[in-house]
Write a protein that holds these residues in place. Sequence first.
Motif: not given
Length: 592
Positions: A436-442, A455-458, A529-530
């Motif tokens: 989640g943290v990595a997806a948030y940064l991405g 959200i779809v990509l995460a 997170l995102v």
Amino acid sequence: MEKLQKLGRMPVGLIIPAIAILFVIFGVPIVQLFLISVNAPSFSLVNYQAFFRQQENVFVLFQTIKMSVVATAICVIIGYPTAYLIVIASKPVRTGLIVFVFIPWLTSGLVRTYAWTVILGDHGLINNLLLDLRLISDPLPLLYNRLAVYIGMVHIMLPIMILPLLSVMQGIDQSLLAAARSMGARPFAAFWRVFLPLSLPGVRSGTLLVFVVSLGFFITPQALGGLRDAMLSNFIAVQVASSLNLAPIAAAAFILLAIAVFMLSLFGMDIYGTQDHRGRTVRKSWRSQLSSLGALPRYLNEIAIPYRARHWAAQLYQAGSGSSWSKIAGAVFVLLVMIYLLFPELIVIIMSFSAGPFLEFPPSGFSLQWYRSLFGDPSWIRAFWDSFQIGVTVTILSTIAGTLAAAGLARTSPRPRTFLMMVILTPITFPAIVVGVAAYLGLVNLGLIGTKTGIVLAHSIGSIAYVVVIVAATLANFDQRLEHAAKSMRAGPVRTFMRVTLPLIRPGIIGGAVFAFIASFDEMVVTSLVSGFSIRTLPLKMFENINQQIDPTIAAVGSLLTLMPVLWLVALYVTWWRSRLRLQDAPVNSVA
């Protein structure tokens, strides 16, 4: 253009869409997160040192490891005998029990956590029962403590332990046990010396999965535990929500990730069984060192051989007198485990029809008021519709990318296939909070925080992994000579795939799509997170209501989500049944 077309025809070209999504949303951000944690470009361990200097951080870290170890150990103790008893049951009973294990596994983890708040609460099932029986005068503090967290964690993780065990145990040749019995081994000795060593890969896989997933637990400790029962995932989530400084967040995430990677490298990377070989070597050296202590038992055992031979010959063709008690005990044990897995969801369904103004069990009356409240509340409808739209989009994207990746991996040589498979499975083997943290940064890099596209990509990075696993398992049993035969008849790659490959692997694709939808529809940690503050999916809406107010409307939502796995299993069974009929009719049509 021709080079791109040639690349698309190559096996690696089929993997590019899945790898591209994973690379952008997870791969680059995880590297960037690591660089932030070490203060690149100066490169120092200041953030890690600051983490370990704070006593409360160290306390939470060790508490996370301890709780994960305890939950894993309980799952092994309960899961192994359960899986063994399921395997030795008759085929109809075994099929039913496996379905009963699948249903809670497919049910929303948030619903199952919510069910335990109902059961363990001050006005819950257990306290009400004890008060009615006058065994207690005041409600017991069963909720918001460590015991409640363990109960919830084990309830969620137990199917994840049982399913790998079942997969391994069902592949064990039962004739080996019969051969051991024919050589005079007692039932326990045959199990200990033959069955148990062969089932250890399932124990290792289940233990590894449960431990790594437990490290990233977020919902259960927060909903069932107290302030002193928080895990590192809760610590990281609070920091993400309250601070813009990513350095301490990155350090905490990579400390948690380091533990997971260590366990994966220690137990999960041994594909060719070298670890088992080392294990046998260690046991052999251990026995050689204690050979002097084992001399007397071996001598007494040799003296008893003639008596054991006569005893075995006398009872070889007689039914064991004590077997009935062991069967009864086994049946009771499995029944209790199934009640533990299924009863909380049943409680939620029953309470959703309550006529009272608050949650209670048994309900004071029968009413559909909470279903009317659910369908009459625009916030619940909007949350459900958002989750459904996101889930469908994730399913389409993940099914296409995952199926192409699985087809490409099936045509790749073993070494790169192993590496690429490990890369694709990373989002579901790492703790969810780290993903989640990595997806948030991405998504911050792409400017997609707080959007449905983000959200779809995460969600897709995890859903693609599920599709790849299921479709790859289907392709493992696929005869590629059929494709060669189609190509020999001048069919192109696309036509061959659409007319030959796709119809035969369709059940696997549908199964992967179902799991992708479930994974997206039930996802909450990454979404929290995102999503920002603009989008509230159904799990986020439920989690907020559980924390803020115990609204019986949640029971109606939970009952509907509990029925979803049954519908998925029915859909998968119908798909499998139709594909089986199609395969049976194929030889008849070819002959005609």
